[in-house]
Structure formats: C-alpha cells, structure tokens
Design a protein around this motif. Structure first.
Motif, PDB file in Angstrom:
ATOM      1  N   VAL A 277       0.834  -1.162   0.138  1.00  0.00           N
ATOM      2  CA  VAL A 277      -0.005   0.133   0.039  1.00  0.00           C
ATOM      3  C   VAL A 277       0.678   1.206   0.106  1.00  0.00           C
ATOM      4  N   LEU A 278       1.856   1.205   0.732  1.00  0.00           N
ATOM      5  CA  LEU A 278       2.694   2.490   0.977  1.00  0.00           C
ATOM      6  C   LEU A 278       3.712   2.551  -0.434  1.00  0.00           C
ATOM      7  N   ASP A 279       4.113   1.383  -0.926  1.00  0.00           N
ATOM      8  CA  ASP A 279       4.716   1.520  -1.928  1.00  0.00           C
ATOM      9  C   ASP A 279       4.218   1.940  -3.264  1.00  0.00           C
ATOM     10  N   MET A 280       2.754   1.715  -3.243  1.00  0.00           N
ATOM     11  CA  MET A 280       1.956   1.961  -4.424  1.00  0.00           C
ATOM     12  C   MET A 280       1.748   3.493  -4.185  1.00  0.00           C
ATOM     13  N   LEU A 281       1.492   4.073  -3.016  1.00  0.00           N
ATOM     14  CA  LEU A 281       1.322   5.510  -2.937  1.00  0.00           C
ATOM     15  C   LEU A 281       2.557   6.433  -3.102  1.00  0.00           C
ATOM     16  N   ALA A 282       3.585   5.721  -2.710  1.00  0.00           N
ATOM     17  CA  ALA A 282       4.839   6.288  -3.003  1.00  0.00           C
ATOM     18  C   ALA A 282       5.297   6.479  -4.671  1.00  0.00           C
ATOM     19  N   SER A 283       4.750   5.489  -5.128  1.00  0.00           N
ATOM     20  CA  SER A 283       5.439   5.280  -6.765  1.00  0.00           C
ATOM     21  C   SER A 283       4.809   6.392  -7.550  1.00  0.00           C
TER      22      SER A 283
END
Length: 135
Positions: free
Chosen positions: A125-131
C-alpha cells in the motif's frame, strides 16, 4: 403557504437554514418579501424553487448547471431539447466518474490483496502510494 420564515422554508424544502442563505447570497433564490417588522417572508414559489434546486444538487448538477436549468423553467424559455442536452452532458460526466471510481476500486483492492497486514517494513500500500507510476 404565505409568510414562511427562513427556517420554515428550509424545513418545507428539506434543506438546512444555511443552505437557504447561501442560495440567496449567490442569486439562486430570489429575494423574498419582508414583513412589516422586516423579517423575510417566503411563499409557495420559494418552496418549489428551493426544492428544485435541492433535487438538482442531489443529482449532482453544478450551481452553474442549476442556473441554466432554472432559466429553462421561466415562461417562454422552456426547452426540453436544451434540458436534455445539458442532462446528457451531465450524465456523460457521471459515467466518466463511475468509470474512474471503478478503476480506483480495482487498484485499491489489488493493492490490499498484496498486503499481508503484518508488521513489516515492506508494504504494498505504501509502495503504491510512493510510486511515480500512473494509474
């Protein structure tokens, strides 16, 4: 139904008191008559107009679209073709929003599925938001 106060008008049309004041301020609602004591006094035509505005807002019409629709209700200005065209444009916008929301739902659901929910430094979830990747 003559002589309604602002509160009674709001109740009759199913809106908040502040909504009546806002619509008057932006010119969607006409200025009401005044009592001898200077209080606003609304009639049936105000209830009808405010109810029309409320229903249009519930359907997602913008303030400008509602101004246009209200103009179409005036004698000599009614045009079913114009109302249909405006509504079709609005419907296209609603369908586009639904499509966007469905896309977002798929992305979020897929991301949540990848997430274990464990206490771990790796989080989809955090990876997707940071991408920087687009949708």
């Amino acid at each position: 139904m003559k002589g309604l106060t602002t509160g009674k008008l709001a109740d009759a049309a199913g809106v908040h008191l502040e909504t009546v004041r806002y619509y008057e301020r932006i010119g969607l609602m006409p200025e009401p008559g005044r009592t001898g004591g200077g209080y606003r006094s609304y009639g049936t035509e105000h209830v009808r107009r405010l109810s029309f505005i409320r229903r249009a807002r519930e359907l997602g019409f913008s303030i400008d679209e509602i101004r246009t629709l209200l103009a179409m209700t005036q004698p000599g200005h009614a045009s079913c073709a114009d109302a249909r065209a405006l509504t079709m444009t609005h419907l296209d916008d609603v369908r586009a929003k639904i499509s966007d929301l469905l896309k977002l739902e798929r992305i979020l659901a897929a991301t949540v599925e990848m997430c274990s929910g464990d206490v771990t430094p790796a989080c989809p979830v955090l990876d997707m938001l940071a991408s920087d990747a687009g949708f």
